[in-house]
Design a protein around this motif. Structure first.
Motif, PDB file in Angstrom:
ATOM      1  N   GLU A   1      -2.018  21.717 -18.410  1.00  9.42           N
ATOM      2  CA  GLU A   1      -0.760  21.807 -19.247  1.00  9.42           C
ATOM      3  C   GLU A   1      -0.895  22.298 -20.336  1.00  9.42           C
ATOM      4  O   GLU A   1      -0.043  23.199 -21.021  1.00  9.42           O
ATOM      5  N   ASP A   2      -1.923  21.932 -21.366  1.00 11.05           N
ATOM      6  CA  ASP A   2      -2.077  22.276 -22.527  1.00 11.05           C
ATOM      7  C   ASP A   2      -2.573  23.875 -22.693  1.00 11.05           C
ATOM      8  O   ASP A   2      -1.947  24.499 -23.580  1.00 11.05           O
ATOM      9  N   ALA A   3      -3.217  24.270 -21.412  1.00  8.19           N
ATOM     10  CA  ALA A   3      -3.848  25.699 -21.511  1.00  8.19           C
ATOM     11  C   ALA A   3      -2.454  26.464 -21.364  1.00  8.19           C
ATOM     12  O   ALA A   3      -2.316  27.409 -21.800  1.00  8.19           O
ATOM     13  N   GLU A   4      -1.858  25.802 -20.252  1.00  2.69           N
ATOM     14  CA  GLU A   4      -0.577  26.700 -19.994  1.00  2.69           C
ATOM     15  C   GLU A   4       0.618  26.560 -21.024  1.00  2.69           C
ATOM     16  O   GLU A   4       0.957  27.790 -21.170  1.00  2.69           O
TER      17      GLU A   4
ATOM     18  N   VAL B   1     -11.874  27.364  -5.632  1.00  2.00           N
ATOM     19  CA  VAL B   1     -12.636  25.918  -5.578  1.00  2.00           C
ATOM     20  C   VAL B   1     -11.987  25.100  -6.732  1.00  2.00           C
ATOM     21  O   VAL B   1     -11.604  24.052  -6.123  1.00  2.00           O
ATOM     22  N   ALA B   2     -11.548  25.635  -7.646  1.00  2.00           N
ATOM     23  CA  ALA B   2     -11.162  24.755  -8.615  1.00  2.00           C
ATOM     24  C   ALA B   2      -9.760  24.299  -8.335  1.00  2.00           C
ATOM     25  O   ALA B   2      -9.086  23.267  -8.508  1.00  2.00           O
ATOM     26  N   GLN B   3      -8.893  25.499  -7.775  1.00  2.00           N
ATOM     27  CA  GLN B   3      -7.419  24.972  -6.970  1.00  2.00           C
ATOM     28  C   GLN B   3      -7.486  23.971  -5.993  1.00  2.00           C
ATOM     29  O   GLN B   3      -6.886  23.147  -6.038  1.00  2.00           O
ATOM     30  N   LEU B   4      -8.631  23.893  -5.325  1.00  2.00           N
ATOM     31  CA  LEU B   4      -8.753  22.781  -4.272  1.00  2.00           C
ATOM     32  C   LEU B   4      -9.097  21.653  -4.755  1.00  2.00           C
ATOM     33  O   LEU B   4      -8.643  20.662  -4.452  1.00  2.00           O
ATOM     34  N   PHE B   5      -9.963  21.580  -5.864  1.00  2.43           N
ATOM     35  CA  PHE B   5     -10.227  20.384  -6.674  1.00  2.43           C
ATOM     36  C   PHE B   5      -9.028  19.835  -6.985  1.00  2.43           C
ATOM     37  O   PHE B   5      -8.726  18.501  -7.149  1.00  2.43           O
ATOM     38  N   GLU B   6      -8.305  20.712  -7.666  1.00  2.00           N
ATOM     39  CA  GLU B   6      -6.754  19.934  -8.580  1.00  2.00           C
ATOM     40  C   GLU B   6      -5.958  19.445  -7.475  1.00  2.00           C
ATOM     41  O   GLU B   6      -5.320  18.575  -7.597  1.00  2.00           O
ATOM     42  N   ARG B   7      -5.920  20.289  -6.244  1.00  2.00           N
ATOM     43  CA  ARG B   7      -4.882  19.822  -5.246  1.00  2.00           C
ATOM     44  C   ARG B   7      -5.284  18.657  -4.556  1.00  2.00           C
ATOM     45  O   ARG B   7      -4.496  17.929  -4.008  1.00  2.00           O
TER      46      ARG B   7
ATOM     47  N   ARG C   1     -10.822  25.377 -17.786  1.00  2.94           N
ATOM     48  CA  ARG C   1     -10.538  25.780 -19.110  1.00  2.94           C
ATOM     49  C   ARG C   1     -10.773  27.355 -19.327  1.00  2.94           C
ATOM     50  O   ARG C   1     -10.110  28.012 -19.911  1.00  2.94           O
ATOM     51  N   GLU C   2     -12.067  27.992 -18.663  1.00  2.00           N
ATOM     52  CA  GLU C   2     -12.240  29.315 -18.958  1.00  2.00           C
ATOM     53  C   GLU C   2     -11.169  30.079 -18.537  1.00  2.00           C
ATOM     54  O   GLU C   2     -10.806  31.167 -18.923  1.00  2.00           O
ATOM     55  N   ASP C   3     -10.632  29.891 -17.137  1.00  2.22           N
ATOM     56  CA  ASP C   3      -9.669  30.748 -16.432  1.00  2.22           C
ATOM     57  C   ASP C   3      -8.393  30.929 -17.388  1.00  2.22           C
ATOM     58  O   ASP C   3      -7.782  31.966 -17.616  1.00  2.22           O
ATOM     59  N   ALA C   4      -8.177  29.778 -17.916  1.00  5.57           N
ATOM     60  CA  ALA C   4      -6.778  29.500 -18.708  1.00  5.57           C
ATOM     61  C   ALA C   4      -7.028  30.307 -19.981  1.00  5.57           C
ATOM     62  O   ALA C   4      -6.124  30.804 -20.362  1.00  5.57           O
ATOM     63  N   GLU C   5      -8.345  30.189 -20.546  1.00  4.00           N
ATOM     64  CA  GLU C   5      -8.357  30.931 -21.897  1.00  4.00           C
ATOM     65  C   GLU C   5      -8.295  32.493 -21.476  1.00  4.00           C
ATOM     66  O   GLU C   5      -7.927  33.091 -22.266  1.00  4.00           O
ATOM     67  N   HIS C   6      -8.796  32.509 -20.316  1.00  3.44           N
ATOM     68  CA  HIS C   6      -8.868  33.989 -20.258  1.00  3.44           C
ATOM     69  C   HIS C   6      -7.542  34.391 -19.983  1.00  3.44           C
ATOM     70  O   HIS C   6      -7.316  35.879 -20.704  1.00  3.44           O
ATOM     71  N   SER C   7      -6.648  33.975 -19.415  1.00  3.18           N
ATOM     72  CA  SER C   7      -5.240  34.326 -19.358  1.00  3.18           C
ATOM     73  C   SER C   7      -4.429  34.543 -20.984  1.00  3.18           C
ATOM     74  O   SER C   7      -4.001  35.550 -21.116  1.00  3.18           O
ATOM     75  N   MET C   8      -4.812  33.524 -21.689  1.00  2.45           N
ATOM     76  CA  MET C   8      -4.113  33.378 -23.030  1.00  2.45           C
ATOM     77  C   MET C   8      -4.874  34.385 -24.010  1.00  2.45           C
ATOM     78  O   MET C   8      -4.135  35.216 -24.321  1.00  2.45           O
ATOM     79  N   MET C   9      -6.106  34.389 -23.945  1.00  5.20           N
ATOM     80  CA  MET C   9      -6.668  35.398 -24.927  1.00  5.20           C
ATOM     81  C   MET C   9      -6.686  36.665 -24.426  1.00  5.20           C
ATOM     82  O   MET C   9      -6.472  37.720 -25.224  1.00  5.20           O
ATOM     83  N   GLY C  10      -6.594  36.970 -23.021  1.00  7.38           N
ATOM     84  CA  GLY C  10      -6.549  38.455 -22.624  1.00  7.38           C
ATOM     85  C   GLY C  10      -5.221  38.912 -22.799  1.00  7.38           C
ATOM     86  O   GLY C  10      -5.333  40.084 -23.160  1.00  7.38           O
TER      87      GLY C  10
ATOM     88  N   ALA D   1      -2.618  33.315 -11.271  1.00 12.70           N
ATOM     89  CA  ALA D   1      -3.874  32.356 -11.696  1.00 12.70           C
ATOM     90  C   ALA D   1      -3.825  31.239 -10.758  1.00 12.70           C
ATOM     91  O   ALA D   1      -4.680  30.521 -10.208  1.00 12.70           O
ATOM     92  N   LEU D   2      -2.495  30.535 -10.362  1.00 16.66           N
ATOM     93  CA  LEU D   2      -2.621  29.195  -9.799  1.00 16.66           C
ATOM     94  C   LEU D   2      -2.478  29.473  -8.257  1.00 16.66           C
ATOM     95  O   LEU D   2      -2.481  28.373  -7.476  1.00 16.66           O
ATOM     96  N   GLY D   3      -2.544  30.670  -8.006  1.00 16.27           N
ATOM     97  CA  GLY D   3      -2.383  30.993  -6.467  1.00 16.27           C
ATOM     98  C   GLY D   3      -1.204  30.828  -5.648  1.00 16.27           C
ATOM     99  O   GLY D   3      -0.999  30.909  -4.492  1.00 16.27           O
ATOM    100  N   HIS D   4      -0.130  30.975  -6.395  1.00 13.30           N
ATOM    101  CA  HIS D   4       1.418  30.572  -5.959  1.00 13.30           C
ATOM    102  C   HIS D   4       1.910  31.821  -5.627  1.00 13.30           C
ATOM    103  O   HIS D   4       2.817  31.730  -4.666  1.00 13.30           O
TER     104      HIS D   4
END
Lengths: 454, 454
Positions: A260-263, B224-230, B259-268, B347-350
């Protein structure tokens, strides 16, 4: 024994099979398919579906799964579905939920529905959730579960092992049992893995880790997440100001906080609410995005009013008008790069009193160096294009000024906003662009007026 | 027994005490302070320090802690520190690290150093890490650990419990023991908590969860991260194509991926590398950011060349020049809102084949509605400001065109880029802004030329 290999391809296939069945009106078939899916998968499918499909799917879902599915949904969609449910159904769904998730849902309900739901709950559930609601949002308390398993220090491990066997299943994500004294003061913890491997004849006190750190219930959830990340915790005990154990926070809730924080940072920088539902209704989205556009209109009019001050120059030199967007554009991009870096640094807790001065200095230096570099390049490009060396020098000079300002503004605006308790991720981008637009136009048109008009 | 209440305030205090000691040259004192800190806290302090402080701190750190600290650092800073270390020190640091983290570090080393480090390692360590290096980056294999504890199905639980006691401490973050047959095929798993509470006289086969899903070693780490989250997993088994158990992925590595994927979206989206070190050296940062600024310069020149096509109009009407930045600015903001939403959805696979059409339609509709709304408002604002109704109508019309295009472009550009295997988070913003700038200027100046010049 065949192991089902999970794969997102599979979810995609399932989604298209579901869509097919829905399209051909085979609702009984759809109901069966949904019945055999995990709540998290159904939530994922709901998140990925347009509104009409969602409505149909929601009708076909088992009533007893409602709570689990709501738990897994994004805030926006969750609110939307709950607002259409009867209070009794919300209350029924609430029974099986974790306290923290239930409190989270209740917090977002309108007052009348909120009271109706609380009223329909068992007194035990109500007490549990009212306690959770007493902690402010976005604190450790608000993501805390009360399902801790506690031990006394002077018992032997073999007694504990027998007790656990009688007690039966442990709560989800239990990796540590907590040791407390008679007044519920946290004394330490024992990892479950350690329970399995230690000598059963020793006492809890000898085996426990007395250095286990309790997290104060009022700490912000973002800070709690930073601690989890730094120490690779799976769960952590939450304590009151007097050291009393109140509950625990588990990594699954922390993952939600991090997400959530990252989004929030990413969506916020684009002027979007991080709750925004990707497949939400058109009108709601349109109005939600208007606030940002309204602010931007004022910013754009402010920039236009700067140009307006130089109407005389623009009347005489159409070339100036043609080129005047370049300087603000480069300043905006350079400033945004710095802004993203600083917003991330603030979110990660890397930037504080002790190093913010250094950081502003560094970004100012980068802005100036970039300004030098680009002023030379743009000078050359404009000289080549328009064959006018003076014009190239003017735009180059304006570029140097604006990019230096962009570095300074990109670093200091989020830090100032933070000091003023305004969210830098939300307001930073708009304030920055306004600064780089105004300074960029002012510098270019001002220099042009000074040197060309006389 | 006093429990130390952890708090980021505390880190800040420690930081300023360290800085004081450094400032007054009390290096022995600093060394003692560092000696008593956790690796993760030292890493945090390094991340938050300017270059000179970092250098001094790095000199004062215990050699045997080097590996643990490197483990916790951001990629950029990690590379920088390693490149200054002697290969023997890197090799020594490598001994105590998790296989996946070690592979990650080795991957980023220059070839000569890489070979030197591998050469200085024990043959056992080398074999372990070469195996890990054989999995491509950003796959389940690359974040996998091989420290699984495996059981056979036909043994009784009490035998397992005795075995575990003899075996001693379990690997960090072990929540599940895996059950395999003679050919290492994954048959199922037993949660540690279940081991504590189940009947010791039953066999592993009766107690295990046979539905435990193995993750294919080649799955992308984001999936894999999406599966862990779900599924709220703490760890998951990784299997080869033939169902053989290869290792496990744990939630701490997944948190890093998220964390890295989220930062990638934001910084990118701001045109920044997500590895960028907040307190990195000025010159390196300056050159790194240049690529984005170069691309933006071409985009800005393209926009200027659109204005150039309408030089005649701009010569006659300075007011047009004054107002011409408003339409591109509004289109840019509206398009960026859509872009952020779609990039997050990807990024969330939606977002997939089945719903992308619907999404583009929705965003087009929002763009059109926003366009209508803002064209009316801007029409009014310009009429009021400049007292010219025709001018207001022109800018309103251009606004409607540009905001509709912005909605369409914001939704379809990231989807098209994804199809072309170009990272939407990186390229999306620049492509979008170019489109909204060019269309915005073209629409406004074109309409003005059409209606005012004749």
């Amino acid at each position: 024994m065949p192991i089902e290999v999970l794969d997102n391809e599979l979810t995609a296939q399932r989604l298209s099979r579901l869509n097919e069945a829905l399209g051909s009106g085979m609702f009984v078939h759809v109901r069966d398919m949904l019945h055999n899916m995990a709540a998290s998968d159904i939530a994922f499918i709901l998140e990925s579906s347009p509104p009409k499909t969602r409505e149909v799917l929601w009708q076909l879902i088992d009533q007893e799964h409602t709570g689990d599915i709501l738990d897994e949904l994004g805030e926006d969609l969750k609110d939307q579905l709950i607002s259409q449910m009867a209070p009794e159904r919300v209350a029924r769904a609430a029974t099986g939920m974790d306290t923290d998730d239930l409190a989270y849902i209740l917090r977002s309900l309108p007052d009348t529905l909120y009271n109706q739901v609380l009223h329909s709950m068992s007194s035990q559930d109500r007490a549990r959730v009212e306690k959770a609601l007493s902690y402010p949002e976005d604190t450790a308390g608000s993501i805390m579960n009360t399902d801790t398993v506690t031990l006394r220090p002077d018992v032997n491990i073999d007694v504990i092992l027998r007790y656990l066997r009688i007690r039966g299943e442990l709560p989800d994500a239990t990796d540590t049992l907590y040791v407390v004294d008679k007044r519920d003061q946290l004394l330490g913890g024992i990892k479950i893995t350690h329970l399995l491997t230690c000598n059963p004849d020793t006492s809890v006190r000898d085996v426990m880790d007395p250095d286990l750190e309790g997290i104060p219930v009022g700490m912000s959830d973002t800070e709690v997440a930073q601690l989890f990340e730094r120490h690779d915790w799976l769960s952590a005990p939450i304590i009151a100001d007097d050291g009393k154990l109140l509950g625990r926070v588990t990594i699954d809730d922390i993952v939600d906080v991090i997400r959530e924080d990252a989004e929030h940072s990413m969506m916020g920088m684009a002027g979007m609410d991080d709750d925004e539902d990707t497949f939400g209704p058109v009108l709601k989205s349109t109005f939600r995005r208007s606030l940002w556009l309204t602010i931007n209109l004022f910013a754009a009019l402010l920039a236009a009013s700067v140009s307006n001050m130089f109407e005389g120059t623009l009347e005489q030199f159409a070339t100036i008008a043609i080129l005047m967007t370049i300087v603000p554009s480069m300043g905006g991009v350079a400033g945004n790069q710095t802004l993203a870096l600083v917003i991330r640094g603030i979110a990660l807790g890397h930037i504080g009193q002790s190093n913010s001065r250094w950081l502003i200095g560094k970004e100012l230096a980068i802005g100036f160096l970039n300004g030098l570099l680009w002023s030379v390049l743009v000078f050359g490009a404009i000289w080549l294009w328009k064959g006018d060396m003076a014009l190239g020098a003017l735009i180059g000079g304006a570029m140097l000024i604006n990019m230096t300002v962009a570095g300074l503004a990109g670093a200091s605006i989020p830090l100032i906003l933070k000091k003023l308790n305004i969210d830098p991720a939300l307001a930073g981008g708009m304030v920055l662009t306004t600064v780089t637009d105004v300074i960029g136009l002012f510098a270019f048109l001002g220099l042009a007026t000074l040197f060309l008009l006389n």
